[in-house]
Design a protein around this motif. Sequence first.
Motif, PDB file in Angstrom:
ATOM      1  N   LEU A  64      -9.436  -3.847   1.125  1.00 35.93           N
ATOM      2  CA  LEU A  64     -10.135  -2.648   0.682  1.00 35.93           C
ATOM      3  C   LEU A  64     -11.492  -2.657   1.353  1.00 35.93           C
ATOM      4  O   LEU A  64     -12.345  -3.500   1.041  1.00 35.93           O
ATOM      5  CB  LEU A  64     -10.283  -2.621  -0.840  1.00 35.93           C
ATOM      6  CG  LEU A  64      -9.007  -2.479  -1.670  1.00 35.93           C
ATOM      7  CD1 LEU A  64      -9.296  -2.663  -3.149  1.00 35.93           C
ATOM      8  CD2 LEU A  64      -8.368  -1.126  -1.425  1.00 35.93           C
ATOM      9  N   GLN A 122      -1.877  -1.056  -3.957  1.00 35.34           N
ATOM     10  CA  GLN A 122      -2.932  -0.087  -3.706  1.00 35.34           C
ATOM     11  C   GLN A 122      -2.322   1.300  -3.583  1.00 35.34           C
ATOM     12  O   GLN A 122      -1.479   1.555  -2.717  1.00 35.34           O
ATOM     13  CB  GLN A 122      -3.687  -0.456  -2.415  1.00 35.34           C
ATOM     14  CG  GLN A 122      -4.869   0.431  -2.104  1.00 35.34           C
ATOM     15  CD  GLN A 122      -5.963   0.343  -3.154  1.00 35.34           C
ATOM     16  OE1 GLN A 122      -6.034  -0.637  -3.893  1.00 35.34           O
ATOM     17  NE2 GLN A 122      -6.804   1.357  -3.223  1.00 35.34           N
ATOM     18  N   THR A 131      -6.063   0.540  -7.740  1.00 33.85           N
ATOM     19  CA  THR A 131      -5.172  -0.611  -7.606  1.00 33.85           C
ATOM     20  C   THR A 131      -4.366  -0.772  -8.886  1.00 33.85           C
ATOM     21  O   THR A 131      -4.926  -0.846  -9.985  1.00 33.85           O
ATOM     22  CB  THR A 131      -5.971  -1.897  -7.326  1.00 33.85           C
ATOM     23  OG1 THR A 131      -6.741  -1.721  -6.130  1.00 33.85           O
ATOM     24  CG2 THR A 131      -5.019  -3.071  -7.131  1.00 33.85           C
ATOM     25  N   ILE A 169      -4.500  -7.677  -0.595  1.00 34.65           N
ATOM     26  CA  ILE A 169      -4.690  -6.303  -0.132  1.00 34.65           C
ATOM     27  C   ILE A 169      -6.114  -6.129   0.393  1.00 34.65           C
ATOM     28  O   ILE A 169      -7.066  -6.637  -0.195  1.00 34.65           O
ATOM     29  CB  ILE A 169      -4.388  -5.262  -1.226  1.00 34.65           C
ATOM     30  CG1 ILE A 169      -5.274  -5.461  -2.443  1.00 34.65           C
ATOM     31  CG2 ILE A 169      -2.919  -5.312  -1.622  1.00 34.65           C
ATOM     32  CD1 ILE A 169      -5.149  -4.339  -3.469  1.00 34.65           C
ATOM     33  N   VAL A 176       0.871  -1.172   0.000  1.00 32.85           N
ATOM     34  CA  VAL A 176       0.000   0.000   0.000  1.00 32.85           C
ATOM     35  C   VAL A 176       0.906   1.219   0.000  1.00 32.85           C
ATOM     36  O   VAL A 176       1.817   1.327   0.829  1.00 32.85           O
ATOM     37  CB  VAL A 176      -0.938   0.025   1.209  1.00 32.85           C
ATOM     38  CG1 VAL A 176      -1.752   1.318   1.231  1.00 32.85           C
ATOM     39  CG2 VAL A 176      -1.863  -1.192   1.193  1.00 32.85           C
TER      40      VAL A 176
END
Length: 490
Positions: free
Chosen positions: A356, A415, A420, A354, A78
């Motif tokens: 979200l 990210q 993304t 990841i 990220v």
Amino acid sequence: MVYPLLPFVRLRRCRGRGFVWFACIIGSATAVMAAETAGRTNAQANPDVTFHVAPKPLPAGAVTTDWPSFLGPTHNMVSAETKLLREFPAAGLRPVWEMKKGEGFAAPAILGDRLVLFHRVGDEEVVDCLQAGDGRRFWRVAYPTSYHDRYGYNHGPRCSPVIGGGRVYTYGAEGKLHCLDLETGRVIWKRDLLAEFEGRQNFFGVGATPLIEGTTLIMNVGARKGPCVAAFDLATGKLVWGAGDTWGPSYASPIPATVHGQRRVFVFAGGESDPATGGLLCLDPANGKVDFTFPWRGTRVESVNAASPVVLGDRVFVAECYGSGGALVQVSADFTAKPLWQNPSFGMHFMTAIPLGDHLYGVDGHGPRDAEMVCVELATGKEVWRAQPQWQETVPARTGTRDMTMGTFRSSLLQVDGRTLCLGEFGHLLWVELTPAGYKEIARTWLFPASETWTPPVLSRGLLYVNQNTRGMFRGEPARLMCYDLRAGE
């Protein structure tokens, strides 16, 4: 990711400096580290670099970051960077510069204007310190290696360099750990951990990138009789503590986090062993005390734990792709742990999932054709959707052209800037939108046609660095480190 020395002397000629060499000790064997350009403080022309075009100026107000360690400054793919290019030019992203590189899957590390690349050239593991903006070389350090990948994938290092405190640390495929001065390339200390700890070579050599935490370098050494995890003093290389005595080395990097107000490190251990063993350890980085272990590993001997843990507050996600899949673990205030859910169909190979919102997104599967993008509910692990992004590319053929089915396959997700970024296995770069409603492609370009694009991308100051790990499929371009301008411009 994404694996008995005899006395020897090597001499390297430095421009204007004659021959430079110095002796080092590895265990009981005498070795010499060749420093071709060590000691320079100004970047010099790099014969391996082709410079293409200067990048656009950074947009006003753009947020930028360094990338000093594997998976980025926050250890989770990220990035806080902003004001990036939202669409790709029709002719494709033009590189700022490119450097012919050797073998290896190690991602570069960046601090300020210095980029460190760790790769293998011929029979040497090489550490190059480059100017991040144009590829000019500050220094190069090299030492011999005889590592051979038993599966023939790649004979270079898997572990990315890590930078901190004015030093850079590299961990080679044969378990040789080096601490170098970032300014000059001078060797400060070194250890042969595979020899010292009677370590295991593992399927693809040594592959777990170290972690700088406080004043120590924390590593999943996986010694046969322990320790599983060890901490070394950053300044001297001396062992500070060792922890665990059962699980071997994995290909996942230790991940730091603050949980319940206390600093912890999570290590996903487990490599080549029969029977197959491994799992998650939670440790106090101050003293190596193990809070809990959570066994998690596929039952096949021919597997490893290679995806780094993802810490989500007081929850930790771990995954492997050879049977067990993914699991979410809850860490209690007393640092005991319990599994919240398990999903055998959400197993990362070496990619990082990841989060979200209330969902997790990742790439499930271990082969190119069975690697699919998947969304699961974070609270329950229930699968929401599954997709395998594919498209047709027109590629050169012996006579004319032909259509070829391509896709993201074993891809990396980053990210950043509200969206993304996805780096596909065959060199494609995509902006994608991942929501509970599904997968949506926003933009796509083909950086280069090459397989094994498994190294996660690196982003710093609006410049994107991508490893091309194999020769180009159509024109035979050599393996390269590519730097692309991803700045939006004014």
